[in-house]
Design a protein around this motif. Structure first.
Motif, PDB file in Angstrom:
ATOM      1  N   TYR A   1       0.849  -1.186   0.000  1.00 15.34           N
ATOM      2  CA  TYR A   1       0.000   0.000   0.000  1.00 15.34           C
ATOM      3  C   TYR A   1       0.887   1.239   0.000  1.00 15.34           C
ATOM      4  CZ  TYR A   1      -3.687  -3.240   1.255  1.00 15.34           C
ATOM      5  OH  TYR A   1      -4.569  -4.279   1.252  1.00 15.34           O
ATOM      6  N   LEU A   2       0.631   2.151  -0.911  1.00 18.42           N
ATOM      7  CA  LEU A   2       1.340   3.420  -0.970  1.00 18.42           C
ATOM      8  C   LEU A   2       0.422   4.510  -0.427  1.00 18.42           C
ATOM      9  CD1 LEU A   2       2.953   3.201  -4.530  1.00 18.42           C
ATOM     10  CD2 LEU A   2       3.967   2.612  -2.327  1.00 18.42           C
ATOM     11  N   GLN A   3       0.926   5.239   0.556  1.00 19.27           N
ATOM     12  CA  GLN A   3       0.159   6.314   1.170  1.00 19.27           C
ATOM     13  C   GLN A   3       0.784   7.649   0.811  1.00 19.27           C
ATOM     14  OE1 GLN A   3      -2.793   6.443   3.511  1.00 19.27           O
ATOM     15  NE2 GLN A   3      -2.461   8.292   2.314  1.00 19.27           N
TER      16      GLN A   3
ATOM     17  N   GLN B   1       2.498  12.080 -12.172  1.00 18.19           N
ATOM     18  CA  GLN B   1       3.546  11.272 -12.780  1.00 18.19           C
ATOM     19  C   GLN B   1       4.484  10.619 -11.760  1.00 18.19           C
ATOM     20  OE1 GLN B   1       3.868  10.580 -16.172  1.00 18.19           O
ATOM     21  NE2 GLN B   1       5.313   9.104 -15.381  1.00 18.19           N
ATOM     22  N   TYR B   2       4.917  11.357 -10.716  1.00 21.91           N
ATOM     23  CA  TYR B   2       5.838  10.781  -9.741  1.00 21.91           C
ATOM     24  C   TYR B   2       5.220   9.580  -9.036  1.00 21.91           C
ATOM     25  CZ  TYR B   2       8.678  14.971 -10.303  1.00 21.91           C
ATOM     26  OH  TYR B   2       9.443  15.968 -10.816  1.00 21.91           O
ATOM     27  N   VAL B   3       3.974   9.698  -8.671  1.00 15.95           N
ATOM     28  CA  VAL B   3       3.299   8.599  -7.986  1.00 15.95           C
ATOM     29  C   VAL B   3       3.135   7.403  -8.926  1.00 15.95           C
ATOM     30  CG1 VAL B   3       1.166   7.902  -6.834  1.00 15.95           C
ATOM     31  CG2 VAL B   3       2.163  10.151  -6.369  1.00 15.95           C
ATOM     32  N   ARG B   4       2.814   7.679 -10.184  1.00 15.97           N
ATOM     33  CA  ARG B   4       2.707   6.570 -11.153  1.00 15.97           C
ATOM     34  C   ARG B   4       4.061   5.893 -11.339  1.00 15.97           C
ATOM     35  NH1 ARG B   4      -0.670  10.328 -13.594  1.00 15.97           N
ATOM     36  NH2 ARG B   4       0.901  10.933 -15.146  1.00 15.97           N
ATOM     37  N   TRP B   5       5.151   6.674 -11.384  1.00 19.27           N
ATOM     38  CA  TRP B   5       6.487   6.078 -11.485  1.00 19.27           C
ATOM     39  C   TRP B   5       6.781   5.197 -10.267  1.00 19.27           C
ATOM     40  CZ3 TRP B   5       9.386  11.160 -12.985  1.00 19.27           C
ATOM     41  CH2 TRP B   5       9.266  11.373 -14.368  1.00 19.27           C
ATOM     42  N   LEU B   6       6.451   5.702  -9.088  1.00 16.85           N
ATOM     43  CA  LEU B   6       6.696   4.946  -7.867  1.00 16.85           C
ATOM     44  C   LEU B   6       5.883   3.648  -7.862  1.00 16.85           C
ATOM     45  CD1 LEU B   6       7.921   4.644  -5.053  1.00 16.85           C
ATOM     46  CD2 LEU B   6       5.995   5.996  -4.179  1.00 16.85           C
ATOM     47  N   ARG B   7       4.612   3.760  -8.190  1.00 16.80           N
ATOM     48  CA  ARG B   7       3.759   2.567  -8.237  1.00 16.80           C
ATOM     49  C   ARG B   7       4.293   1.553  -9.251  1.00 16.80           C
ATOM     50  NH1 ARG B   7      -1.264   4.015 -10.789  1.00 16.80           N
ATOM     51  NH2 ARG B   7       0.018   3.595 -12.592  1.00 16.80           N
ATOM     52  N   ASP B   8       4.640   2.016 -10.448  1.00 18.90           N
ATOM     53  CA  ASP B   8       5.148   1.117 -11.484  1.00 18.90           C
ATOM     54  C   ASP B   8       6.473   0.480 -11.063  1.00 18.90           C
ATOM     55  OD1 ASP B   8       2.941   1.824 -12.953  1.00 18.90           O
ATOM     56  OD2 ASP B   8       4.036   3.094 -14.379  1.00 18.90           O
TER      57      ASP B   8
ATOM     58  N   ALA C   1       7.122  -3.536 -10.480  1.00 15.20           N
ATOM     59  CA  ALA C   1       8.170  -4.278 -11.198  1.00 15.20           C
ATOM     60  C   ALA C   1       9.187  -4.880 -10.226  1.00 15.20           C
ATOM     61  CB  ALA C   1       8.869  -3.356 -12.196  1.00 15.20           C
ATOM     62  N   PHE C   2       9.598  -4.098  -9.225  1.00 17.15           N
ATOM     63  CA  PHE C   2      10.654  -4.544  -8.324  1.00 17.15           C
ATOM     64  C   PHE C   2      10.163  -5.658  -7.401  1.00 17.15           C
ATOM     65  CE2 PHE C   2      13.395  -4.312  -4.605  1.00 17.15           C
ATOM     66  CZ  PHE C   2      14.649  -4.303  -5.194  1.00 17.15           C
ATOM     67  N   TYR C   3       8.973  -5.511  -6.868  1.00 18.52           N
ATOM     68  CA  TYR C   3       8.415  -6.519  -5.957  1.00 18.52           C
ATOM     69  C   TYR C   3       7.512  -7.446  -6.767  1.00 18.52           C
ATOM     70  CZ  TYR C   3      10.326  -3.482  -2.433  1.00 18.52           C
ATOM     71  OH  TYR C   3      11.171  -2.722  -1.682  1.00 18.52           O
ATOM     72  N   TYR C   4       8.144  -8.279  -7.537  1.00 19.18           N
ATOM     73  CA  TYR C   4       7.460  -9.187  -8.460  1.00 19.18           C
ATOM     74  C   TYR C   4       6.391  -9.989  -7.737  1.00 19.18           C
ATOM     75  CZ  TYR C   4       6.981 -12.806 -11.991  1.00 19.18           C
ATOM     76  OH  TYR C   4       6.494 -13.668 -12.925  1.00 19.18           O
TER      77      TYR C   4
END
Length: 172
Positions: free
Chosen positions: A91-93, A105-112, A116-119
């Motif tokens: 969960y991202l808060q 955009q920054y939040v979308r980058w973080l979510r993406d 990807a990183f936490y497969y």
């Protein structure tokens, strides 16, 4: 925060070996085979993929130098966080100074990136909240002049007024 965007080809070139025999072989593979190599195969000797060498002044390591850590040292660390069966969601808060927090955009980058990183983990955005709504203590950093929310005292349990307490209560 300074953000430097590098074209995908620049990053790919920065990661691929400087050994001509390996890069020639790599470029003969199909895009799917290259992607498999990029995502799944790492030769421990570093002959195929090099560490990322594209840096910017906003990188954490630039302002907080740390000793390098290889994969084996990371993997054998007894305090390393590990997946727990039945817990498959991150969960991202977003916490902002304004009632309508920017979730661009920054939040979308973080979510993406997290996706990807936490497969195999699901990444969900919680509705944004203001700093005031957290009820947490905060300060303005004397060096960066950025707002810093009080997380928790080192080696202490979380208590009301700490960010970790707030996040624990908010997580679905």
């Amino acid at each position: 925060m300074q953000v430097i965007q590098h074209p995908a080809e620049t990053l790919r070139t920065a990661l691929v070996s400087s050994r001509c025999d390996l890069t020639d072989r790599y470029h003969k593979y199909s895009r799917k085979e290259q992607r498999l190599l990029e995502e799944c195969l790492y030769l421990g000797d570093g002959s195929l993929f090099r560490p990322i060498t594209v840096h910017s002044d906003s990188d954490w390591i630039h302002s907080h130098p740390e000793d390098p850590q290889d994969f084996q040292r990371f993997y054998s660390n007894p305090y390393r966080s590990k997946p727990i069966k039945g817990h498959g969601t991150i969960y991202l808060q977003i916490i902002s100074r304004w009632a309508e927090a920017e979730t661009g955009q920054y939040v979308r980058w973080l979510r993406d990136y997290c996706q990807a990183f936490y497969y195999r983990m699901v990444v969900k955005l919680l509705p944004p909240v203001t700093v005031a709504a957290t009820g947490c203590a905060f300060r303005v950093s004397s060096s960066s002049h950025n707002l810093q929310i009080h997380a928790v005292e080192r080696n202490q349990l979380t208590t009301p007024g700490d960010l970790l307490w707030f996040l624990q209560k908010r997580k679905p």
